[in-house]
Write a protein that holds these residues in place. Structure first.
Motif, short mmCIF file in Angstrom:
data_model
loop_
_atom_site.label_atom_id
_atom_site.label_comp_id
_atom_site.label_asym_id
_atom_site.label_seq_id
_atom_site.Cartn_x
_atom_site.Cartn_y
_atom_site.Cartn_z
N HIS A 204 -12.47 -115.32 -22.74
CA HIS A 204 -11.78 -116.62 -22.78
C HIS A 204 -12.33 -117.51 -23.90
CE1 HIS A 204 -9.83 -120.14 -20.70
NE2 HIS A 204 -10.77 -120.78 -21.39
N GLU A 205 -13.64 -117.68 -23.92
CA GLU A 205 -14.22 -118.64 -24.87
C GLU A 205 -14.12 -118.13 -26.31
OE1 GLU A 205 -14.88 -121.59 -24.00
OE2 GLU A 205 -14.88 -121.34 -21.84
N HIS A 208 -10.79 -119.11 -27.56
CA HIS A 208 -10.76 -120.48 -28.09
C HIS A 208 -11.33 -120.52 -29.52
CE1 HIS A 208 -9.28 -122.39 -24.58
NE2 HIS A 208 -10.40 -122.38 -23.86
N HIS A 214 -5.21 -122.99 -24.11
CA HIS A 214 -4.98 -122.50 -22.75
C HIS A 214 -3.55 -122.02 -22.59
CE1 HIS A 214 -8.67 -124.82 -21.17
NE2 HIS A 214 -8.94 -123.54 -21.34
ZN LIG Z 1 -10.79 -122.77 -21.88
#
Ligand SMILES: [Zn+2]
Ligand SMILES: [Zn+2]
Length: 286
Positions: A204-205, A208, A214
């Motif tokens: 997830h990170e 980013h 998101h």
């Molecule tokens: Zn996030």
């Protein structure tokens, strides 16, 4: 409005044409984002969708021929089980992003200065200030061929004196980030859950870091989450919308990425994830 060269727009359009069909084959395997419930991320943080074209035009961080290694720096004093989960996350990142992943020498807890620490005013829990990691520790250690440098730490983190805690934080301009495994449970008692949580935060990170916002299209590893139970309910894989963005960014072969993830999940004993990736591979062949 930024001026985008005409040739660039043509190239992106042709690319999009080919890729739309490929990713459409995967769509039936993915569930829509669950309906809002009080307290979940979507209820408390309404966010606009990020289309593929918006992603491309935002100019996200991208690997290049000379800058394509993800570096991982262990920060703090890990238990044996925590260290094993971080090593597993390195293999996962390599398969997930189809980029080389290398470890840098660890930095021990004794090397963290006192001014970077506090005791949480409400709970008394020792915590590490993310600003010290992102501004002082990591930038001088970032190798020239790094597309990103990530510190994993067993320390609990806080980003600002007004905050209670944070799971992780990143600086996109410096291409550095820090992620904590402190709140992922006891890895000696709940090893699969601890490992899955560590992999999920990594996937997830890092997303980013590569400019993915998101996800509001599907149930997806790029969904926002307000709590561990909410995060636990989300998948470890990208939905087709996010996968298309990442494929454009990194330029990997989608089937090769699925094969890499399948092999990783098999070795890691993550049978549910392995089965899902097998289904994705079959869908691409049809
Ligand atoms: Zn996030
Ligand atoms: Zn998604």
């Amino acid at each position: 409005m930024a001026v985008v060269p005409r040739l660039f727009l043509v190239c992106v359009s042709l690319l999009g044409c080919v890729c739309t069909k490929l990713f459409a084959k995967l769509a039936p395997l993915h569930r829509p984002l669950p309906l809002k419930t009080p307290g979940d991320w979507v209820s408390e943080h309404p966010e606009p969708a990020q289309s593929f074209w918006q992603y491309v035009q935002a100019g996200p961080v991208r690997p290049s021929a000379t800058r394509r290694v993800i570096y991982v720096l262990p920060l703090g004093d890990f238990s044996v089980e925590q260290r094993a989960a971080v090593e597993s996350a390195q293999l996962f990142l390599a398969a997930f992003y189809q980029l080389p992943v290398k470890a840098l020498p660890a930095v021990a807890a004794s090397e963290i200065p006192g001014e970077a620490r506090r005791k949480n005013p409400a709970t008394g829990q020792p915590q590490l200030h993310t600003s010290w990691v992102l501004d002082t520790l990591l930038p001088p250690r970032r190798p020239t061929d790094a597309v990103a440098l990530i510190a994993f730490t067993p320390e609990d983190l806080y980003p600002d004196p007004a905050w209670n805690f944070v799971f992780g934080q990143a600086s996109l301009t410096e291409r550095v980030g820090v992620w904590s495994v402190n709140r992922f449970g006891d890895p000696a008692k709940e090893k699969p859950l601890f490992v899955t949580r560590t992999l999920k935060v990594a996937g997830h990170e890092m997303g980013h870091m590569f400019g993915l916002r998101h996800c509001t299209a599907h149930s997806c590893v790029m969904n926002g989450s307000n709590s561990l139970p909410e995060s636990d309910s989300q998948p470890l894989e990208l939905c087709p919308v996010c996968l298309r963005k990442l494929q454009w960014n990194v330029g990997f072969d989608v089937s090769a990425r699925f094969r890499g993830l399948r092999d990783f999940h098999k070795v890691s004993g993550l049978e549910g994830e392995r089965g899902f990736i097998e289904q994705s591979l079959k869908a691409l062949e049809n």
